[in-house]
Design an enzyme around this catalytic site. Structure first.
Site, PDB file in Angstrom:
ATOM      1  N   PRO A   1       0.829  -1.219   0.000  1.00 16.14           N
ATOM      2  CA  PRO A   1       0.000   0.000   0.000  1.00 16.14           C
ATOM      3  C   PRO A   1       0.858   1.261   0.000  1.00 16.14           C
ATOM      4  O   PRO A   1       0.381   2.340  -0.334  1.00 16.14           O
ATOM      5  CB  PRO A   1      -0.836  -0.102   1.281  1.00 16.14           C
ATOM      6  CG  PRO A   1      -0.327  -1.256   2.042  1.00 16.14           C
ATOM      7  CD  PRO A   1       0.630  -2.034   1.192  1.00 16.14           C
TER       8      PRO A   1
ATOM      9  N   GLU B   1       2.755  -7.569   8.325  1.00 18.18           N
ATOM     10  CA  GLU B   1       3.098  -6.137   8.266  1.00 18.18           C
ATOM     11  C   GLU B   1       3.796  -5.778   6.964  1.00 18.18           C
ATOM     12  O   GLU B   1       4.108  -4.615   6.715  1.00 18.18           O
ATOM     13  CB  GLU B   1       3.996  -5.752   9.448  1.00 18.18           C
ATOM     14  CG  GLU B   1       3.286  -5.746  10.791  1.00 18.18           C
ATOM     15  CD  GLU B   1       2.055  -4.857  10.815  1.00 18.18           C
ATOM     16  OE1 GLU B   1       2.071  -3.786  10.193  1.00 18.18           O
ATOM     17  OE2 GLU B   1       1.062  -5.253  11.452  1.00 18.18           O
TER      18      GLU B   1
ATOM     19  N   ARG C   1      -4.898  -8.062 -20.420  1.00 19.02           N
ATOM     20  CA  ARG C   1      -5.886  -7.450 -21.338  1.00 19.02           C
ATOM     21  C   ARG C   1      -5.214  -6.672 -22.462  1.00 19.02           C
ATOM     22  O   ARG C   1      -5.783  -6.523 -23.541  1.00 19.02           O
ATOM     23  CB  ARG C   1      -6.767  -6.448 -20.563  1.00 19.02           C
ATOM     24  CG  ARG C   1      -7.929  -7.046 -19.829  1.00 19.02           C
ATOM     25  CD  ARG C   1      -8.663  -5.937 -19.083  1.00 19.02           C
ATOM     26  NE  ARG C   1      -9.258  -4.953 -19.975  1.00 19.02           N
ATOM     27  CZ  ARG C   1     -10.359  -5.138 -20.693  1.00 19.02           C
ATOM     28  NH1 ARG C   1     -10.984  -6.284 -20.610  1.00 19.02           N
ATOM     29  NH2 ARG C   1     -10.826  -4.194 -21.477  1.00 19.02           N
TER      30      ARG C   1
ATOM     31  N   ASP D   1     -12.119   2.041 -23.813  1.00 21.94           N
ATOM     32  CA  ASP D   1     -12.216   1.864 -22.364  1.00 21.94           C
ATOM     33  C   ASP D   1     -11.916   3.160 -21.609  1.00 21.94           C
ATOM     34  O   ASP D   1     -11.215   4.030 -22.134  1.00 21.94           O
ATOM     35  CB  ASP D   1     -11.223   0.794 -21.884  1.00 21.94           C
ATOM     36  CG  ASP D   1     -11.784  -0.615 -21.994  1.00 21.94           C
ATOM     37  OD1 ASP D   1     -13.004  -0.761 -22.149  1.00 21.94           O
ATOM     38  OD2 ASP D   1     -10.983  -1.570 -21.921  1.00 21.94           O
TER      39      ASP D   1
END
Ligand SMILES: C[S@@+](CC[C@H](N)C(=O)[O-])C[C@H]1O[C@@H](n2cnc3c(N)ncnc32)[C@H](O)[C@@H]1O
Length: 223
Positions: free
Chosen positions: A86, A113, A151, A166
């Protein structure tokens, strides 16, 4: 393209890698996804891959040795390594395009963690986040990257125009789509889409895409 995934939970990939477009691309050999269970690279007899954090605090840390051992077991050659985190650079269309141009991606999935910081110090790896929220592991983020990148490989999505229209491709969001029936619970498909007037349809779609972008992602219009 080859994608190597270093994970403690290879079983999490079972369904997604066997299903729909991704499953087909793998079956046809367009993309070669290899899962490496980092537990098998832990030298001790219990295959322990995590330990307490130096400095104390809650939560365990993924150990550096099994991750390096798994990475070292990969074939030589150019590769781009990513640690899912993150705290990494946020994944977006540009980064997915960069990844799609690589011949070999290595995705390292954290748990607990996160990984021992020396993975980032010692490997030529970058941290990548799939958004500003915290999941329990890097496996779902790795699948997000695998699907987004696959994709873009020519031939995976049946019609190339479908990718070009898209969201984000032209800097704004995609236009709204409708299919049969014409009327459902009092809601009807816009008349213009049934008119056969291609120029009018194009205009309507462009305006509708702009309106949706203004409503949902005004930041894209500022850019
Ligand atoms: C519970 S998280 C660790 C969170 C970490 N302590 C922090 O606050 O940045 C465990 C693992 O899940 C993965 N993960 C969680 N959220 C993620 C996200 N938004 N993007 C990419 N990976 C994520 C990473 O691999 C991370 O090492």
């Amino acid at each position: 393209m080859r994608i190597d995934v270093l994970t403690q939970f290879p079983e999490l990939f079972d369904g997604p890698l066997r299903t729909s477009l991704l499953g087909k691309a793998i079956e046809q050999g367009v993309v070669d996804v290899r899962l490496h269970d980092i537990r098998t690279f832990a030298k001790d007899k219990h295959h322990i891959t995590d330990d307490n954090a130096y400095g104390g605090g809650p939560g365990m840390v993924l150990k550096v040795e099994p991750i390096f051992a798994a990475y070292d077991s990969l074939p030589d050659g150019p590769k781009r390594a990513v640690v899912l985190s993150p705290a990494g650079r946020r994944l977006d269309r540009d980064l997915v395009n960069e990844f799609a141009a690589e011949s070999n991606l290595v995705l390292i999935c954290g748990r607990y963690e996160g990984v021992d910081e020396r993975v980032l110090e010692g490997l030529p790896a970058e941290e990548v986040s799939i958004g500003d929220y915290v999941l329990s592991g890097g496996e779902l983020p790795a699948l997000v990257i695998i699907e987004a990148v696959t994709r873009l490989i020519p031939g995976v999505v049946g019609r190339a125009e479908s990718i070009q229209q898209d969201s984000f491709e032209s800097g704004i969001l995609d236009y709204p789509h409708y299919t049969r029936p014409v009327e459902f619970r009092g809601m009807t498909v816009p008349e213009v889409l049934r008119s056969g007037d291609h120029a009018a349809i194009e205009r309507w779609r462009h305006e509708a895409a702009l309106a949706k972008t203004k409503k949902n992602r005004p930041d894209l219009l500022q850019q």
